[in-house]
Motif scaffolding. Structure first.
Motif, short mmCIF file in Angstrom:
data_model
loop_
_atom_site.label_atom_id
_atom_site.label_comp_id
_atom_site.label_asym_id
_atom_site.label_seq_id
_atom_site.Cartn_x
_atom_site.Cartn_y
_atom_site.Cartn_z
N GLU A 42 0.84 -1.21 0.00
CA GLU A 42 0.00 0.00 0.00
C GLU A 42 0.87 1.26 0.00
O GLU A 42 0.60 2.22 -0.73
CB GLU A 42 -0.93 0.02 1.21
N ILE A 45 2.37 1.64 -3.48
CA ILE A 45 1.34 2.09 -4.43
C ILE A 45 1.07 3.58 -4.23
O ILE A 45 0.95 4.34 -5.20
CB ILE A 45 0.03 1.28 -4.28
N SER A 46 0.99 4.00 -3.00
CA SER A 46 0.76 5.41 -2.70
C SER A 46 1.88 6.28 -3.27
O SER A 46 1.62 7.32 -3.88
CB SER A 46 0.66 5.61 -1.18
N ARG A 49 1.60 6.36 -7.07
CA ARG A 49 0.50 7.24 -7.47
C ARG A 49 0.94 8.71 -7.40
O ARG A 49 0.73 9.49 -8.33
CB ARG A 49 -0.72 7.02 -6.59
N LEU A 79 -3.73 1.25 -11.42
CA LEU A 79 -4.24 2.55 -10.98
C LEU A 79 -5.07 3.22 -12.06
O LEU A 79 -6.11 3.82 -11.77
CB LEU A 79 -3.07 3.46 -10.56
N THR A 86 -8.88 2.59 -3.77
CA THR A 86 -7.90 3.17 -2.86
C THR A 86 -6.55 2.48 -3.08
O THR A 86 -6.47 1.44 -3.75
CB THR A 86 -8.32 2.96 -1.39
N ASP A 87 -5.51 3.05 -2.48
CA ASP A 87 -4.19 2.44 -2.57
C ASP A 87 -4.20 1.02 -1.98
O ASP A 87 -3.56 0.12 -2.50
CB ASP A 87 -3.14 3.30 -1.86
N ALA A 91 -3.27 -2.38 -3.85
CA ALA A 91 -2.24 -3.24 -3.25
C ALA A 91 -2.75 -4.67 -3.14
O ALA A 91 -2.01 -5.63 -3.41
CB ALA A 91 -1.84 -2.71 -1.88
#
Length: 98
Positions: A42, A45-46, A49, A79, A86-87, A91
């Protein structure tokens, strides 16, 4: 009944309790490991992004985050295909929990 007599019911109960305890401990350990992997994914990924939103390309993101280009591409693809997720949800898709 002497102390040397075999009590099958008692032995089976002991075996079941032991196996239950072992299975429960294994399940907890797996849950902790899965949660840690998901949390790490997560976070990554955040970051991917955010870097993408700043206009960085796949190679730049991979270089900055020291990730494999294929991983970054897969994350960016997910994404873009799932902009409402959401992240954490992305994930989960990446590590195959969903």
């Amino acid at each position: 009944m002497s102390i040397f007599e075999y009590n099958e019911e008692m032995e089976m109960k002991k075996i079941r309790e032991s196996e239950y305890k072992s299975g429960k401990e294994d399940g907890i350990a797996q849950g902790i490991a899965r949660g840690a992997a998901l949390g790490e994914a997560e976070t990554i990924i955040s970051l991917i992004r955010k870097k993408s939103q700043k206009g960085l390309d796949i190679n730049e993101i991979a270089d900055i985050l020291e990730l494999d280009v294929c991983y970054v591409k897969k994350a960016l693809d997910l994404l873009s295909e799932n902009p409402d997720k959401t992240d954490m949800q992305v994930a989960e898709l990446i590590i195959g929990l969903v």
